[in-house]
Design a protein around this motif. Structure first.
Motif, PDB file in Angstrom:
ATOM      1  N   GLN A  93       0.844  -1.173   0.086  1.00 12.50           N
ATOM      2  CA  GLN A  93      -0.036  -0.170   0.003  1.00 12.50           C
ATOM      3  C   GLN A  93       0.989   1.208   0.027  1.00 12.50           C
ATOM      4  N   HIS A  94       1.959   1.139   0.955  1.00  8.41           N
ATOM      5  CA  HIS A  94       2.639   2.239   0.900  1.00  8.41           C
ATOM      6  C   HIS A  94       3.460   2.646  -0.147  1.00  8.41           C
ATOM      7  N   THR A  95       4.178   1.863  -0.877  1.00  7.53           N
ATOM      8  CA  THR A  95       4.795   1.785  -2.305  1.00  7.53           C
ATOM      9  C   THR A  95       3.896   2.208  -3.227  1.00  7.53           C
ATOM     10  N   GLN A  97       1.217   4.356  -2.830  1.00  9.01           N
ATOM     11  CA  GLN A  97       1.033   5.497  -2.756  1.00  9.01           C
ATOM     12  C   GLN A  97       2.153   6.419  -3.172  1.00  9.01           C
ATOM     13  N   HIS A  98       3.434   6.086  -3.050  1.00  8.01           N
ATOM     14  CA  HIS A  98       4.518   6.589  -3.717  1.00  8.01           C
ATOM     15  C   HIS A  98       4.294   7.050  -5.118  1.00  8.01           C
ATOM     16  N   LEU A  99       3.893   5.430  -5.630  1.00 13.09           N
ATOM     17  CA  LEU A  99       3.691   5.592  -7.220  1.00 13.09           C
ATOM     18  C   LEU A  99       2.501   6.475  -7.649  1.00 13.09           C
ATOM     19  N   ALA A 188      11.357  11.857   0.715  1.00 12.02           N
ATOM     20  CA  ALA A 188      11.843  11.685   1.918  1.00 12.02           C
ATOM     21  C   ALA A 188      11.052  10.802   2.840  1.00 12.02           C
ATOM     22  N   CYS A 189      11.224   9.591   3.117  1.00 12.71           N
ATOM     23  CA  CYS A 189      10.158   8.798   3.900  1.00 12.71           C
ATOM     24  C   CYS A 189      10.845   7.759   4.848  1.00 12.71           C
ATOM     25  N   GLY A 190      10.329   7.509   6.023  1.00 14.78           N
ATOM     26  CA  GLY A 190      10.972   6.639   6.820  1.00 14.78           C
ATOM     27  C   GLY A 190      10.281   5.365   6.784  1.00 14.78           C
ATOM     28  N   THR A 192       8.318   1.481   5.289  1.00 17.67           N
ATOM     29  CA  THR A 192       8.640   0.435   4.713  1.00 17.67           C
ATOM     30  C   THR A 192       8.231   0.348   3.337  1.00 17.67           C
ATOM     31  N   HIS A 193       8.861  -0.078   2.124  1.00 15.74           N
ATOM     32  CA  HIS A 193       8.486  -0.409   0.787  1.00 15.74           C
ATOM     33  C   HIS A 193       9.077  -1.548   0.302  1.00 15.74           C
ATOM     34  N   VAL A 194       8.204  -1.728  -0.959  1.00 11.94           N
ATOM     35  CA  VAL A 194       8.842  -3.182  -1.445  1.00 11.94           C
ATOM     36  C   VAL A 194       9.959  -2.565  -2.550  1.00 11.94           C
TER      37      VAL A 194
HETATM   38 ZN   LIG Z   1       7.119   5.892   2.059  1.00 12.68          ZN
END
Ligand SMILES: [Zn+2]
Length: 385
Positions: A93-95, A97-99, A188-190, A192-194
């Motif tokens: 979900q988090h990656t 969101q970046h995409l 800039a992000c702390g 967890t990502h694939v």
């Molecule tokens: Zn992130």
């Protein structure tokens, strides 16, 4: 200071650590190192176990990470394991969101203002007064293209004073953790990502809502997207089966059915009113006048439109008084013709007030309610005189 193992390796599921401090009778545990992600930046915490004890919450205390456990653990070395299914879902979900945020910039120059990851779906709020369906579809397909290209998503550490080319300026200074999607995004992000956009899986955009002059976009990625699409299919299949037409014909058919139901309801109400009117007139014709020449009728039942229509039709005749009595809720309706010598409002008000209730109306029609069945029978006797 807790060493955050997930900063460099988001795929570490098990680790050894040392308990450096505990609080809350051993239930709040601080480790020298941890792979547990604490709630931060819109992403929820990880769950799992520490020394076999369930982790209920993980809290970011800036320098340290607190693990809130179901039961106390003793000091010393511990083996820990995170719930990988939940973590990997969060990474997707988090990656994703970046995409999605990067694609909205790339295609339409629409910035992302905030991110929220929920248990069912995630959402971003973006700085645009509206986004039409065609743009949403374009964004969704662009996400799919970049997923198919399996672009690397890498973590690097860079100094905040350098020319970083970030999608969104960071408020932090010093060394920044930068998450980059090859040729698309630097943030800039702390979190967890694939490691590759391929691992995000499908990205489905769903509900679009206007909020605070901006737009909120709900989305799901990875296995969630597959499960959501499967549920959508089941729901649509059920609707399609119920209305006996193929999927794509259901909206038009359901719209037509709703219109038809509305029209039938109107026609049914009209017929019921007509029937009640006839019943009232027939009842008047069949009622024998009392010594004073007044025809009186009492009916029991719900005091609703049909009863009111019956009452009005009854008192449309000369010298007529009609009393309706409802047990539940305990209430009465009194209708009187102008030449009956009965003022409905005055009679009802006096009777129900004496019985501890309330009500009133005009000379021709009045209603009242009382607290219980016993009071109701008293009112009925009073109004029947
Ligand atoms: Zn992130």
């Amino acid at each position: 200071m807790t060493e955050r193992l997930y900063y460099d390796d988001c795929y570490q599921r098990e680790f050894q650590a040392r308990v450096v401090e505990t609080a809350d009778d051993g239930r709040r545990v601080y480790l020298d190192r941890t792979a547990f992600y604490p709630t931060s930046g819109g992403q929820p915490f990880d769950v799992g176990t520490i020394a076999g004890v369930a982790v209920r919450e993980v809290v970011d205390e800036e320098d340290r990470i607190a693990h809130v456990l179901e039961a106390p653990v003793a000091a010393g070395e511990v083996a820990a394991r995170i719930d990988w299914e939940r973590r990997f879902d969060h990474m997707q979900q988090h990656t994703g969101q970046h995409l999605l945020s990067a694609v909205l910039i790339e295609l339409f120059n629409i910035p992302t203002l905030s991110f929220h990851m929920g248990a069912v779906s995630s959402s971003i709020e973006v700085g645009a007064p509206q986004i039409d369906a065609a743009r949403m579809e374009r964004a969704e397909e662009r996400c799919a293209e970049i997923v198919a290209e399996a672009r690397p998503a890498l973590i690097s550490y860079e100094d905040s004073t350098a020319e970083l080319g970030l999608r969104k300026a960071s408020a932090r200074s010093g060394t920044l953790r930068i998450v980059s999607i090859d040729r698309l995004d630097r943030s800039a992000c702390g979190g967890t990502h694939v490691r590759s956009t391929a691992e995000i899986g499908p990205v489905l955009l769903r509900k679009i809502e206007k909020i605070r002059g901006n737009v909120r976009i709900e989305f799901v990625c990875g296995l969630r997207a597959i499960r959501r699409a499967r549920q959508d299919f089941r729901t649509l299949s059920e609707i399609s089966r119920l209305v006996s037409v193929p999927f794509d014909a259901t909206p038009a058919l359901v719209a037509a059915q709703v219109e038809k139901a509305k029209s039938l309801e109107k026609s049914s109400a009209r017929l019921a009113a007509e029937l009640a009117k006839r019943e009232g007139a027939e009842l008047y014709a069949a009622t024998v006048a009392d010594a004073a020449g007044v025809r009186r009728a009492t009916e029991r039942g719900a005091i609703a439109d049909a009863m009111r229509a019956r009452a009005q039709a009854f008192v449309a005749g000369s010298k007529a008084v009609f009393l309706a009595v409802s047990e539940n809720p305990p209430s009465v309706l009194l209708a009187a013709s102008g030449d009956s010598g009965v003022h409905a409002g005055d009679r009802v008000k006096a009777a129900v007030t004496a019985a501890g209730g309330r009500g009133g109306g005009n000379a021709g029609l009045a209603q009242g309610s009382v607290p219980d069945a016993k009071a109701l029978e008293g009112v009925v006797r009073e109004l029947g005189r």
